[in-house]
Scaffold this motif. Sequence first.
Motif, PDB file in Angstrom:
ATOM      1  N   GLY A  79      56.972  23.929  44.159  1.00  0.00           N
ATOM      2  CA  GLY A  79      57.657  25.004  43.453  1.00  0.00           C
ATOM      3  C   GLY A  79      56.805  26.181  43.038  1.00  0.00           C
ATOM      4  N   LEU A  80      55.513  26.183  43.364  1.00  0.00           N
ATOM      5  CA  LEU A  80      54.692  27.340  43.040  1.00  0.00           C
ATOM      6  C   LEU A  80      55.094  28.511  43.933  1.00  0.00           C
ATOM      7  CD1 LEU A  80      53.103  25.030  41.700  1.00  0.00           C
ATOM      8  CD2 LEU A  80      51.012  26.257  42.286  1.00  0.00           C
ATOM      9  N   ARG A  81      55.235  29.674  43.346  1.00  0.00           N
ATOM     10  CA  ARG A  81      55.656  30.850  44.104  1.00  0.00           C
ATOM     11  C   ARG A  81      54.968  32.104  43.563  1.00  0.00           C
ATOM     12  NH1 ARG A  81      57.257  27.137  46.588  1.00  0.00           N
ATOM     13  NH2 ARG A  81      59.362  26.720  47.361  1.00  0.00           N
ATOM     14  N   SER A  82      54.442  32.912  44.473  1.00  0.00           N
ATOM     15  CA  SER A  82      53.932  34.230  44.089  1.00  0.00           C
ATOM     16  C   SER A  82      54.965  35.313  44.350  1.00  0.00           C
ATOM     17  CB  SER A  82      52.652  34.556  44.861  1.00  0.00           C
ATOM     18  OG  SER A  82      52.954  34.836  46.221  1.00  0.00           O
ATOM     19  N   LEU A 101      35.654  34.307  36.518  1.00  0.00           N
ATOM     20  CA  LEU A 101      36.229  35.254  37.472  1.00  0.00           C
ATOM     21  C   LEU A 101      36.569  34.466  38.733  1.00  0.00           C
ATOM     22  CD1 LEU A 101      33.801  38.322  37.278  1.00  0.00           C
ATOM     23  CD2 LEU A 101      36.233  38.379  36.763  1.00  0.00           C
ATOM     24  N   THR A 102      37.814  34.501  39.178  1.00  0.00           N
ATOM     25  CA  THR A 102      38.190  33.632  40.296  1.00  0.00           C
ATOM     26  C   THR A 102      39.414  34.147  41.021  1.00  0.00           C
ATOM     27  OG1 THR A 102      38.648  31.318  40.904  1.00  0.00           O
ATOM     28  CG2 THR A 102      39.689  32.142  38.901  1.00  0.00           C
ATOM     29  N   ASP A 103      39.520  33.789  42.304  1.00  0.00           N
ATOM     30  CA  ASP A 103      40.787  33.956  43.015  1.00  0.00           C
ATOM     31  C   ASP A 103      41.412  32.602  43.321  1.00  0.00           C
ATOM     32  OD1 ASP A 103      39.222  33.022  45.116  1.00  0.00           O
ATOM     33  OD2 ASP A 103      39.414  34.825  46.347  1.00  0.00           O
ATOM     34  N   SER A 104      40.865  31.552  42.745  1.00  0.00           N
ATOM     35  CA  SER A 104      41.340  30.181  42.975  1.00  0.00           C
ATOM     36  C   SER A 104      42.558  29.864  42.124  1.00  0.00           C
ATOM     37  CB  SER A 104      40.216  29.191  42.643  1.00  0.00           C
ATOM     38  OG  SER A 104      40.718  27.881  42.485  1.00  0.00           O
ATOM     39  N   GLY A 105      43.485  29.109  42.712  1.00  0.00           N
ATOM     40  CA  GLY A 105      44.619  28.633  41.936  1.00  0.00           C
ATOM     41  C   GLY A 105      44.243  27.489  41.018  1.00  0.00           C
ATOM     42  N   GLY A 106      43.481  26.514  41.547  1.00  0.00           N
ATOM     43  CA  GLY A 106      43.115  25.355  40.745  1.00  0.00           C
ATOM     44  C   GLY A 106      42.304  25.711  39.516  1.00  0.00           C
ATOM     45  N   VAL A 107      41.410  26.677  39.639  1.00  0.00           N
ATOM     46  CA  VAL A 107      40.583  27.073  38.492  1.00  0.00           C
ATOM     47  C   VAL A 107      41.444  27.670  37.387  1.00  0.00           C
ATOM     48  CG1 VAL A 107      38.711  28.602  37.750  1.00  0.00           C
ATOM     49  CG2 VAL A 107      38.524  27.364  39.911  1.00  0.00           C
ATOM     50  N   VAL A 123      40.255  33.134  31.849  1.00  0.00           N
ATOM     51  CA  VAL A 123      40.258  33.292  33.300  1.00  0.00           C
ATOM     52  C   VAL A 123      40.732  34.694  33.655  1.00  0.00           C
ATOM     53  CG1 VAL A 123      41.126  32.402  35.494  1.00  0.00           C
ATOM     54  CG2 VAL A 123      40.784  30.842  33.571  1.00  0.00           C
ATOM     55  N   LEU A 124      39.896  35.433  34.384  1.00  0.00           N
ATOM     56  CA  LEU A 124      40.279  36.718  34.953  1.00  0.00           C
ATOM     57  C   LEU A 124      40.514  36.502  36.440  1.00  0.00           C
ATOM     58  CD1 LEU A 124      37.776  39.088  33.090  1.00  0.00           C
ATOM     59  CD2 LEU A 124      40.164  38.556  32.514  1.00  0.00           C
ATOM     60  N   VAL A 125      41.754  36.698  36.862  1.00  0.00           N
ATOM     61  CA  VAL A 125      42.175  36.328  38.214  1.00  0.00           C
ATOM     62  C   VAL A 125      42.004  37.521  39.149  1.00  0.00           C
ATOM     63  CG1 VAL A 125      44.038  35.377  39.613  1.00  0.00           C
ATOM     64  CG2 VAL A 125      43.831  34.719  37.204  1.00  0.00           C
ATOM     65  N   LEU A 126      41.207  37.324  40.179  1.00  0.00           N
ATOM     66  CA  LEU A 126      40.876  38.389  41.131  1.00  0.00           C
ATOM     67  C   LEU A 126      41.941  38.490  42.216  1.00  0.00           C
ATOM     68  CD1 LEU A 126      37.088  37.486  41.353  1.00  0.00           C
ATOM     69  CD2 LEU A 126      38.118  39.359  40.034  1.00  0.00           C
ATOM     70  N   ARG A 127      43.167  38.635  41.774  1.00  0.00           N
ATOM     71  CA  ARG A 127      44.321  38.761  42.656  1.00  0.00           C
ATOM     72  C   ARG A 127      45.343  39.654  41.975  1.00  0.00           C
ATOM     73  NH1 ARG A 127      45.881  32.565  43.638  1.00  0.00           N
ATOM     74  NH2 ARG A 127      47.744  33.541  44.508  1.00  0.00           N
TER      75      ARG A 127
END
Length: 387
Positions: free
Chosen positions: A123-126, A289-295, A306-310
């Motif tokens: 069910g995860l959706r962007s 700083l991450t573009d990871s989902g799990g992090v 968490v600062l998301v690089l996306r």
Amino acid sequence: MHNRPVVLIVLGTRPEAIKLFPLIRRLNGDGRFEVRVCHSGQHSTLADPILQLTGVTVDHACAAMAPGQSLDQLTVAAMMAIGAVCDRERPDWVIVQGDTTTALVGALAAHYRKIPVLHVEAGLRSGDSHHPWPEEANRRMISVIAARHCAPTPSAAEALTREGVAPAAVSVTGNTGIDALRWMAAELERQPHLAQRMAALEQRFAGKRVIALTLHRRENIGSGIASVAAAVKQLARREGVAFICPCHPNPLVQDVLREHLEGLPNVALVEPLGYPDFIRLLAAAHIVLTDSGGVQEEAPTFGTPVLVLRNTTERAEGVAAGTARLIGTDPQRIVHEVSLLLADQDAHAAMARAGNPYGDGCASERIANLLADEVLKAKSGSLSLPQ
């Protein structure tokens, strides 16, 4: 003939190994099932240490990955290998996790054989099929195939029902990644030597505020990674700040980071950290700083902003709760957001104390019980597969 229902768990990447080992351990300790583990080989060098650390035995090791392989070549190789395992084991259920090529192929191989699929972290959706790419499309396709959907959060469950999935087939279980994190944190309390690499890095940067940096998303490869590196180069000039960056093995990631950041005294570009070291990094970091989902799911447990690089995320719960912020890859925006959290204690504290919205560490137990219920339905003839 098997005396108990056979459950085939398909995995192939480090995130799958992390998020499935608690469920594998739980099912192995449950007398109701026979468990088989199939490893596609998609990311063996990253996944294998997790499985060894957690005592997971791989029953079927495939070799689907090859150097320079395209996504379609990986898909074909994994399909042939996982399909052969399904034919050999004839499982009653197949379990896949997340949104990798391995997960999609595992679900599709089961579907071709009319084997019901349980989807962990469904069910995860962007909302954007190209961000993340190809994962957003992968997980949407798995949702069409799966008979049982284990959503990590209520909003993930709502996304599934909006798409037409029967509510009775959806359960909110929490995220097994939190189960894994809690297990690992407890192991580190008992065996701190498991994180020796991070201990050395902490000693190197003693007295500095550590910022963890992870990058690997395909959509960031190229200009995105170069932009992030430019921001880090500027931020690393600050006194009292250090960056620790476990570099993804993809040369398209490593080469750009090394070109921009290698040799800077306040930046450690290191080989991928083992799971114990990485958990210690998240706990020790002032910011991630991450573009990871799990992090995005893991860091809030330690109160690490968490600062998301996306520009989009399928984990909107963290943004809503205040544990994470979407900032993209523009260098000026990255410098601004990091500088704010370094300078403003109240802004940092607000993100640090927001709490973790992704689970309570009991997801694997809930999934095991759901699976047992589905087995009973199958015996009574009431289980219906997606058409």
